[in-house]
Design a protein around this motif. Structure first.
Motif, PDB file in Angstrom:
ATOM      1  N   ILE A 127       0.823  -1.213   0.000  1.00  0.00           N
ATOM      2  CA  ILE A 127       0.000   0.000   0.000  1.00  0.00           C
ATOM      3  C   ILE A 127       0.855   1.259   0.000  1.00  0.00           C
ATOM      4  O   ILE A 127       0.457   2.297  -0.516  1.00  0.00           O
ATOM      5  N   GLY A 128       2.087   1.179   0.510  1.00  0.00           N
ATOM      6  CA  GLY A 128       2.936   2.365   0.540  1.00  0.00           C
ATOM      7  C   GLY A 128       3.613   2.649  -0.794  1.00  0.00           C
ATOM      8  O   GLY A 128       4.215   3.694  -0.967  1.00  0.00           O
ATOM      9  N   SER A 129       3.542   1.724  -1.743  1.00  0.00           N
ATOM     10  CA  SER A 129       4.270   1.917  -2.996  1.00  0.00           C
ATOM     11  C   SER A 129       3.404   2.659  -4.002  1.00  0.00           C
ATOM     12  O   SER A 129       2.277   3.052  -3.719  1.00  0.00           O
ATOM     13  N   THR A 130       3.953   2.832  -5.213  1.00  0.00           N
ATOM     14  CA  THR A 130       3.227   3.592  -6.228  1.00  0.00           C
ATOM     15  C   THR A 130       2.231   2.724  -6.990  1.00  0.00           C
ATOM     16  O   THR A 130       1.508   3.219  -7.831  1.00  0.00           O
ATOM     17  N   TYR A 131       2.216   1.436  -6.701  1.00  0.00           N
ATOM     18  CA  TYR A 131       1.384   0.538  -7.521  1.00  0.00           C
ATOM     19  C   TYR A 131       0.064   0.218  -6.839  1.00  0.00           C
ATOM     20  O   TYR A 131      -0.290  -0.927  -6.638  1.00  0.00           O
ATOM     21  N   LYS A 132      -0.678   1.273  -6.475  1.00  0.00           N
ATOM     22  CA  LYS A 132      -1.937   1.039  -5.754  1.00  0.00           C
ATOM     23  C   LYS A 132      -2.999   0.439  -6.666  1.00  0.00           C
ATOM     24  O   LYS A 132      -3.864  -0.304  -6.209  1.00  0.00           O
ATOM     25  N   TRP A 133      -2.920   0.721  -7.996  1.00  0.00           N
ATOM     26  CA  TRP A 133      -3.919   0.149  -8.916  1.00  0.00           C
ATOM     27  C   TRP A 133      -3.869  -1.372  -8.912  1.00  0.00           C
ATOM     28  O   TRP A 133      -4.869  -2.034  -9.142  1.00  0.00           O
ATOM     29  N   LEU A 134      -2.687  -1.920  -8.609  1.00  0.00           N
ATOM     30  CA  LEU A 134      -2.573  -3.380  -8.554  1.00  0.00           C
ATOM     31  C   LEU A 134      -3.427  -3.946  -7.431  1.00  0.00           C
ATOM     32  O   LEU A 134      -3.990  -5.028  -7.551  1.00  0.00           O
ATOM     33  N   LEU A 135      -3.517  -3.196  -6.329  1.00  0.00           N
ATOM     34  CA  LEU A 135      -4.297  -3.665  -5.183  1.00  0.00           C
ATOM     35  C   LEU A 135      -5.752  -3.844  -5.583  1.00  0.00           C
ATOM     36  O   LEU A 135      -6.385  -4.847  -5.254  1.00  0.00           O
ATOM     37  N   VAL A 136      -6.278  -2.842  -6.331  1.00  0.00           N
ATOM     38  CA  VAL A 136      -7.672  -2.909  -6.762  1.00  0.00           C
ATOM     39  C   VAL A 136      -7.885  -4.159  -7.612  1.00  0.00           C
ATOM     40  O   VAL A 136      -8.797  -4.958  -7.386  1.00  0.00           O
ATOM     41  N   LEU A 137      -6.969  -4.350  -8.571  1.00  0.00           N
ATOM     42  CA  LEU A 137      -7.058  -5.519  -9.444  1.00  0.00           C
ATOM     43  C   LEU A 137      -6.989  -6.805  -8.637  1.00  0.00           C
ATOM     44  O   LEU A 137      -7.760  -7.749  -8.852  1.00  0.00           O
ATOM     45  N   ALA A 138      -6.077  -6.824  -7.650  1.00  0.00           N
ATOM     46  CA  ALA A 138      -5.880  -8.042  -6.861  1.00  0.00           C
ATOM     47  C   ALA A 138      -7.130  -8.373  -6.063  1.00  0.00           C
ATOM     48  O   ALA A 138      -7.521  -9.541  -5.946  1.00  0.00           O
ATOM     49  N   VAL A 139      -7.786  -7.339  -5.528  1.00  0.00           N
ATOM     50  CA  VAL A 139      -9.003  -7.590  -4.748  1.00  0.00           C
ATOM     51  C   VAL A 139     -10.102  -8.144  -5.650  1.00  0.00           C
ATOM     52  O   VAL A 139     -10.773  -9.127  -5.315  1.00  0.00           O
TER      53      VAL A 139
END
Lengths: 456, 169
Positions: free
Chosen positions: A386-398
């Motif tokens: 969550i601290g990195s620049t790749y927050k869009w990946l989190l959305v995809l992962a969820v």
């Protein structure tokens, strides 16, 4: 360090068993040996004496010891699962020594700190596995699996070697820490080409998309117990190697590989989950789901978070391995009785309530439902990222986790809500019942007390 | 600017190595392919000699050109591979393979730019290829990889025997 010697010694002992005729005693000997290695690992913990052995070729620091303990625990559980893989009179000792040699390679990969040990570790891990994948000699699919694995694995190794050569050319050293120190001095362009080639090779080895094409066929064609070995022990080992290489070695050159890795993760998540949802065989579904779990563990590496990354991956590897072993225990018995499609799981709750309950908990853990270990595994990975620049990946992962829930729940629905296609009860031998119980307890304990592992 | 003999030799050997390597891929007959591969190995052994690595050059010829390539030839002759049985690739596959290979080549050549400015100061590097120095490095610095490679060989050996042996009835 001692664990490595014990395991490779066991492998040689297994070969001697053929000559000196103590084949029957081998199985308990191997189990005791693995436990001894585990104990040896614990005694070395926080003990800095053995860190810099052999001219810094291999470095059993605490991280390495923690991961090699995870691998040893999984291997111990795997040996209980695979007890009848070691009953064939002809190749019993061969199977033992090949698995133990592969395990030696896995332990090396947790602790390498030099490119030569990395390459040797990967080869020692892979070559016995090529053979084990083909070990059902009369089955065409098993032969195909072994052959495909060999060709694809060699291809990946070639990429790895090319990458190592380019990096050596730029830095003049094989040592990970020395390379790390040199990166800040500025490197020629072909150094970065080397990093990308090593990234490709490692993605091959952990079967991340778009380098995953071999995985479903190889997993599906190999004997089920070997598939269990590949998707737990081998996967964990490959990930530790990946993590050590990219966090320790190339941690300060993230601008080169982070974007590519983010793309690889996104592709893996989408392809594996979508394809897994369309499978009719549970074995094949688990093969695709292992690709999706690979993507989750890669997210831990992408976070490049010095504290959280390693712990998150450690916890994920342990949670995933234990739940997978549990799931495979049930799958293995069901497959022996009838087959490995979803229909073969129909009405399992009536045919063997305990097995169904065990499968239920393992599937929930793999899907990442709270209270089980799988939930916290995903949670820690997300926290790290969550601290990195790749927050869009989190959305995809969820989103993709939700797709994942669909195909894991399909097994549960088949077990609890469908009429059994086979009426006879599913018999499970005592050792497998015990194994399933251990796996379930571990999944729940890890889920309830996640800090136990994180305090390492 | 005049070139020294070593540079001439390097150029010729490199040219030959690349030509033979290309012939390996482009020849249709597998036996010719293997023979061209042997020639490539000889050229690379020549490179080792230029780098003053006699031991490596000899081992390269004995092991690769000698042992492994003979094994290759045996397999090809036993399996009776000829171009009739080789499946033809479609135009699409060829096109995509060419494209990917081309991009890969472009990337590699592109990244090699600027490499000519690199300079290395390796003391005693000219003697590193001698058997004595190689042995010292192998048994001192690289002792662990050297020993653990035996596990790799054992694993490959056991695997080959397991796949090859008959079932006990």
């Amino acid at each position: 360090m001692k664990a490595l010697f014990i395991i490779s010694g066991l492998g040689i002992l297994a070969m001697l068993a053929e000559i000196f005729k103590f084949k029957r005693a081998l199985y308990p000997l191997v189990l005791i040996g693995i436990l001894a290695a585990l104990v040896a690992n614990f005694t070395e913990f926080n003990n800095n004496e053995s860190i810099q052995a052999f001219n810094n070729m291999i470095r059993f620091d605490n991280v390495a010891l923690a991961f090699s303990s995870v691998i040893l625990i999984t291997a111990f559980l795997w040996f209980i699962l695979a007890n009848d893989y070691f009953t064939n009179e002809t190749s019993l000792t061969d199977h033992f020594s090949l698995v133990l040699f592969a395990l030696t390679g896995a332990l090396m990969l947790t602790a390498f700190s030099n490119m030569t040990t990395l390459f040797l570790g990967i080869e020692i891990l892979s070559i016995p596995l090529y053979v084990l994948a083909a070990s059902k000699k009369n089955d065409v699919k098993s032969n195909e699996a072994g052959f495909k694995y060999l060709i694809m694995g060699s291809f990946a190794s070639a990429f790895l070697l090319f990458g190592i050569a380019l990096i050596y050319g730029a830095t003049g050293t094989f040592d990970l820490l020395a390379i790390r120190a040199k990166i800040s001095e500025g490197m020629p362009l072909f150094f970065y080409a080397g990093i990308i080639m090593m990234l490709i090779a490692m993605c091959f080895k952990v079967s991340a998309a778009p380098f995953h094409f071999w995985a479903p066929d190889v997993y599906h064609g190999s004997p089920t117990v070997i598939m269990a070995l590949m998707s737990t022990v081998v996967k964990t080992a490959a990930f530790v190697a990946f993590m050590r290489l990219f966090l320790v070695g190339f941690g300060s050159a993230t601008s080169v590989w982070a974007m590519a890795m983010a793309g690889i993760i996104a592709l893996s998540l989408i392809i594996s989950n979508m394809t897994a949802a369309a499978q009719s065989s549970v074995k094949r579904m688990l093969a695709y789901s292992s690709i999706s779990h690979a993507a989750f563990m890669l997210m831990g590496i992408l976070a490049v978070n010095p504290i959280y990354s390693m712990r998150a991956i450690l916890y994920y590897a342990l949670a995933y391995s234990v739940a997978t072993i549990g799931g495979f225990t049930v799958l293995y018995r069901v497959e022996k009785q009838s087959g490995n499609t979803y229909d073969d799981f129909n009405g399992l709750a009536k045919r063997n309530p305990f097995a169904a309950l065990g499968m239920l908990i393992c599937m929930l853990s793999l899907a990442g439902i709270p209270v089980t270990a799988g939930f916290f595994a995903k949670y820690f990975i997300f926290t790290a990222l969550i601290g990195s620049t790749y927050k869009w990946l989190l959305v995809l992962a969820v989103i993709m986790s939700c797709v994942g829930v669909y195909y894991y729940i399909k097994v549960i629905i088949a077990m609890y809500f469908k009429k059994p296609t086979h009426q006879e009860p599913l018999l499970i031998e005592k050792s497998h019942t015990l194994l399933l119980a251990i796996a379930v307890v571990l999944v729940l304990v890890l889920g309830l007390l996640p800090n136990f592992v994180l305090s390492v | 600017m005049g070139y020294s003999i070593t540079q001439w030799l390097f150029g010729i050997l490199s040219f030959l190595a690349i030509m033979f390597a290309l012939m390996v891929v482009f020849t249709r007959n597998p036996i010719n392919s293997v023979l061209y591969l042997v020639m490539t190995f000889f050229c690379i052994a020549g490179h080792y000699l230029l780098l003053n690595a006699q031991f490596l050059a000899v081992v390269h010829i004995v092991v690769y050109a000698g042992a492994i390539m003979v094994l290759f030839l045996f397999v090809i002759m036993l399996m009776n591979l000829n171009q009739d049985t080789e499946p033809q690739k479609t135009l699409m596959t060829k096109l995509i393979a060419g494209l990917i290979g081309g991009v890969f080549l472009a990337v590699l050549v592109g990244t090699l730019k600027g490499a000519e400015q690199l300079s290395f100061s390796q003391t005693g590097a000219s003697q590193i290829g001698m058997v004595k120095n190689l042995g010292i490095v192998l048994f001192k610095d690289f002792l662990f990889p050297f020993e653990i490679a035996s596990v790799l060989l054992l694993g490959a050996l056991v695997g080959a025997i397991m796949l090859g042996k008959k079932e006990i009835k």
